[in-house]
Design an enzyme around this catalytic site. Sequence first.
Site, PDB file in Angstrom:
ATOM      1  CG  HIS A  34      12.741  23.257  50.566  1.00 33.45           C
ATOM      2  ND1 HIS A  34      13.177  24.448  50.044  1.00 33.45           N
ATOM      3  CD2 HIS A  34      11.461  23.471  50.964  1.00 33.45           C
ATOM      4  CE1 HIS A  34      12.215  25.340  50.125  1.00 33.45           C
ATOM      5  NE2 HIS A  34      11.145  24.767  50.674  1.00 33.45           N
ATOM      6  CD  GLU A  35       9.070  20.792  51.628  1.00 35.00           C
ATOM      7  OE1 GLU A  35       8.596  21.488  52.550  1.00 35.00           O
ATOM      8  OE2 GLU A  35       9.122  21.176  50.440  1.00 35.00           O
TER       9      GLU A  35
ATOM     10  CD  GLU B  87       6.362  24.333  54.590  1.00 34.52           C
ATOM     11  OE1 GLU B  87       6.195  23.756  53.508  1.00 34.52           O
ATOM     12  OE2 GLU B  87       6.315  25.570  54.729  1.00 34.52           O
ATOM     13  CG  ASN B  88       1.669  19.114  55.939  1.00 35.11           C
ATOM     14  OD1 ASN B  88       1.105  20.173  55.737  1.00 35.11           O
ATOM     15  ND2 ASN B  88       1.771  18.168  55.019  1.00 35.11           N
TER      16      ASN B  88
ATOM     17  N   GLY C 223       5.483  20.491  45.004  1.00 35.36           N
ATOM     18  CA  GLY C 223       6.498  19.444  45.118  1.00 35.36           C
ATOM     19  C   GLY C 223       6.387  18.715  46.441  1.00 35.36           C
ATOM     20  CB  ALA C 224       7.515  18.414  49.298  1.00 33.09           C
TER      21      ALA C 224
ATOM     22  CG  HIS D  56       9.975  24.581  55.300  1.00 35.48           C
ATOM     23  ND1 HIS D  56      10.042  25.944  55.377  1.00 35.48           N
ATOM     24  CD2 HIS D  56       9.733  24.288  53.999  1.00 35.48           C
ATOM     25  CE1 HIS D  56       9.856  26.452  54.147  1.00 35.48           C
ATOM     26  NE2 HIS D  56       9.668  25.467  53.299  1.00 35.48           N
TER      27      HIS D  56
HETATM   28  N1  BES Z   1       5.784  25.348  51.505  1.00 45.70           N
HETATM   29  C1  BES Z   1       6.069  24.811  50.218  1.00 45.70           C
HETATM   30  C2  BES Z   1       4.888  24.121  49.588  1.00 45.70           C
HETATM   31  C3  BES Z   1       3.912  25.049  48.947  1.00 45.70           C
HETATM   32  C4  BES Z   1       4.184  25.586  47.713  1.00 45.70           C
HETATM   33  C5  BES Z   1       2.711  25.356  49.558  1.00 45.70           C
HETATM   34  C6  BES Z   1       3.278  26.434  47.124  1.00 45.70           C
HETATM   35  C7  BES Z   1       1.806  26.200  48.973  1.00 45.70           C
HETATM   36  C8  BES Z   1       2.085  26.742  47.744  1.00 45.70           C
HETATM   37  C9  BES Z   1       7.211  23.815  50.285  1.00 45.70           C
HETATM   38  O1  BES Z   1       8.070  23.969  51.342  1.00 45.70           O
HETATM   39  C10 BES Z   1       8.039  24.037  49.055  1.00 45.70           C
HETATM   40  O2  BES Z   1       8.699  25.038  48.986  1.00 45.70           O
HETATM   41  N2  BES Z   1       7.978  23.122  48.097  1.00 45.70           N
HETATM   42  C11 BES Z   1       8.653  23.268  46.849  1.00 45.70           C
HETATM   43  C12 BES Z   1       9.805  22.348  46.731  1.00 45.70           C
HETATM   44  C13 BES Z   1      11.052  22.951  47.258  1.00 45.70           C
HETATM   45  C14 BES Z   1      12.215  22.000  47.197  1.00 45.70           C
HETATM   46  C15 BES Z   1      11.449  24.205  46.523  1.00 45.70           C
HETATM   47  C16 BES Z   1       7.648  22.929  45.765  1.00 45.70           C
HETATM   48  O3  BES Z   1       6.598  22.435  46.102  1.00 45.70           O
HETATM   49  O4  BES Z   1       7.924  23.201  44.610  1.00 45.70           O
HETATM   50 ZN    ZN Z   2       9.423  25.494  51.210  1.00 42.13          ZN
END
Ligand code: BES
Ligand code: ZN
Length: 914
Positions: free
Chosen positions: A363-364, A330-331, A327-328, A367
């Site tokens: 969320h991001e 957090e770089n 989804g996203a 982070h």
């Molecule tokens: N750190 C994650 C992104 C991520 C997800 C990296 C899986 C590597 C593997 C990011 O902060 C995150 O949690 N993204 C979620 C969205 C969030 C609102 C729950 C996502 O990508 O689903």
């Molecule tokens: Zn996350």
Amino acid sequence: MLLENDDSVNRRELLRELVRQARFILSLPLTQAVISLSEPSETTATALRSKGDKMNDNELLGSNDPYRLPRHVIPTRYDIRLEPDLAAATFSGHVTITLMVKQETQTILLNATDLRIESTGLEGTTGRKIEATVELEPLLQRVRLSCRQPVTPGEWRLHLSFHGRLNDQLRGFYRSTYKDASGMVQTLAATQFEATDARRAFPCWDEPDFKAVFATTLVIDPQFTAISNTSVVSESVEESKKVMRFADTIKMSTYLVAFVVGRMQPTKPVFVGRTPLRIWTVPEKQELTPFGQEIAVASLKFFEEYYGITYPGDKLDLVAIPDFASGAMENFGAITFRETALLVDPRAGTHAELGRVADVVAHENAHMWFGDLVTMSWWNGLWLNEAFATFMEMLAVDAWKPEWKRWETFSVARAAAFSVDGLMSTRPIEYEVQAPKDADAMFDVLTYEKGASVLRMLEQYIGPTVFRDGVRRYLRTHAYGNADTKDLWTAIGAVAQQPVPELMNGWIFHPGFPLVTAEMDGQTLKLSQQRFTYLKQEIQPEQLWHIPVQIRLTKDGRTEERQLLLTERDATVPIPSDVTAVLVNAGGHGFYRAHHRGSLLQQLLDQSRDHLAPIERFNLVSDAWATTLAGVMPLDEYLALTARFKGEQDKNVWAVLLDSFSFLNRIIAPNDRASLEALVRDRVGQAVKNLGWDPQPGESDLIRQLRGDLLGALGRKGNDQATQQQAVEWYRQYRKDPSAVDPNIVPALVTILAYVGDETRYEEFSELYRTASTPQEERRYLFSLAMFRSPELIARTLTRTINGEIRTQDAPFIVAAAMTNVYVREQAWEFVKTNWDQMDRLFPKQGLRRMCGGIVGLATPELEKDVHHFFTARKIDFGGKTMDQYLEQLRVAVSFREREGRMMPATLASAIQS
Ligand code: BES
Ligand code: ZN
């Protein structure tokens, strides 16, 4: 590696052997253990086997996990220069890594994979130079530098040049494409490093506790621009290339580094204090930025206030990437998103779609402190990042739009965590990680949703202010560093002056959760705890949790709350004689299910309208459904209970109800389906009548969203013809004038029309998918292509998941949707089996894993057997316990079918009468 082939078992054996040897060597005196370097070996298996006798001082100083790097050479700074060639899909780079050598050594190990590394040399502070040769170890994704002379303790600079490909796997440094306004295909380059893919972009110490400062320079074509973690300090032209130099980052982990290169456009900055905050998009999508920017600004302010620490970066960019695996991400200072998670038109989006953007952005941003400023030491502690960001996301969105009642909707997330945590194959929140794929497997509902739920439980137990102060203390203590779970308990415990580890460790370090059974015995309430599981199996030894149990007593229309900490198996609570109802888990924050037995449940149901909050009603239905699946509550009792909720107006309570009907739809025999449709019409029909199709003035967003959800259910699961006809009519109006219809019901119209749709409709929706003007609209029409019932049309959709028409970021989800479409699921499963190798090559790894989650839809005994056979024969392993969990979820469904299936039509018919 996700898909393991035949020799992977041998490989795993070899790894185990390697670990055993390492342990053995570790137990020897140092002199005996040091074994000289042998010649470089090429083949992977022998490379691994030879590790045993190549064990040297470096390994001895590290852990005995072959995937971990030794810790006597520590990077402190990376000066990275990267030159991507977007047209050729390649990049070249140079990195100078400043190292602290803590102990004399001749071997340096660091991570790199899929890179060609060319030249290298070490340089001391006094100018002393040492040559080193490079040997790749592909299986362990690392590089071994063998230095000509011993490298003495102190500061050194390591120079490496490298080349790589901009891949299409949506990880490492990768390529993304999109069509511009004139229909031309444009390319951009972006990064996704979490968990272990920074090593695909530049050689590095790719573990979260090797924090360092990064100084990046990007050398790009002049028509492009570049984004990285910090602001641009200089821009110049060298040999007709644009050279963009970025400021030093804070001390941070490799997985947070990011680069984006392409024709990207920024919004004007909005300043939060001194931080400029911008949203970046491809040129055509700038109009869709205001909503995302608003929640970004609001949540950044919220977090500065809550954490008591100003944003630690020099700018914050939020970047929408057309191809994005999750989804996203957090770089630090350069958060990347898939487009649906950042760009939205607030006039055309549904409540759920707007909510998604708000959630992800908040969320991001959360982070930037939790995860980026303070990072878990290793991936086993990923929950410290993700559970916290999820928890903080709720707080921030709740503060931004209290009318959305975000904590109420959080119930749905908690229930999702329960559904995995009720499996025998669940895992503790904190769980051992060795291989990269085990790190990938940590990104699941247990880390996110269970983690956030137990944080919420703790917050409510010790109080929000004490909790916040504990969080502040934790962040201040570990800023720019790493931390473990015990560090969090120490910080919160110091503020709360309570033994936090005793309370919390059971929730973090043990699998599963308790079912609290409540029963009246005269004037005594008897409580007991026991692990909840769907499938009955012996659990040894008996597991007990420290459960904060909140109890509400109702008498004469007045209520009174009691709190107790249930630490033993059983407890009793005296109840005054005039009490008319007892609710266990009042407030609904506890991470446990409650089983109110006998009269207790009846009393609650009789009084539910007046005395239960929406979260409590949610839990009542959700707990009842879970105990039904577990065989504790009879199905007819559950169905009778659903009859009490025909007048319900909370969208989350309805979400559980509808979810249980969908489950029944997956296990019911095709010939019996009509009886389920009749039940759905009976339960949903009244609620739809109450709401009507037209939005009412002053109505909340939540009610509007509910209307859409219910209409969709009535038209599809209820197969209600009147609704289907209305949907055709309303859709016609919508196409003439989109503003004539409330956006919240548009998804219902589209899915119903797909459900009843023919080829003409299919072609219409396909075209709308291609020409959609917002990411949400694009997604809506795309998913509709998996909801048709005609095998011929579904075949077209499936083909498009692997022929390049559907982006690989979406394709796995479309396949999963087809596998849960009961009319075509066998066909979808056949397609998966036939095209597995291609999918494994094409789809991003996490996508493939998520796609396989779709197998829970294959809930017939025959399909279950076939699924088992396929995954076993192919030795497919997604790391962690992912595969076991999917298979057990399927088992839960099929065993329910075996138990209830034959009686279903009768059970459903009598439930309608009730
Ligand atoms: N750190 C994650 C992104 C991520 C997800 C990296 C899986 C590597 C593997 C990011 O902060 C995150 O949690 N993204 C979620 C969205 C969030 C609102 C729950 C996502 O990508 O689903
Ligand atoms: Zn996350």
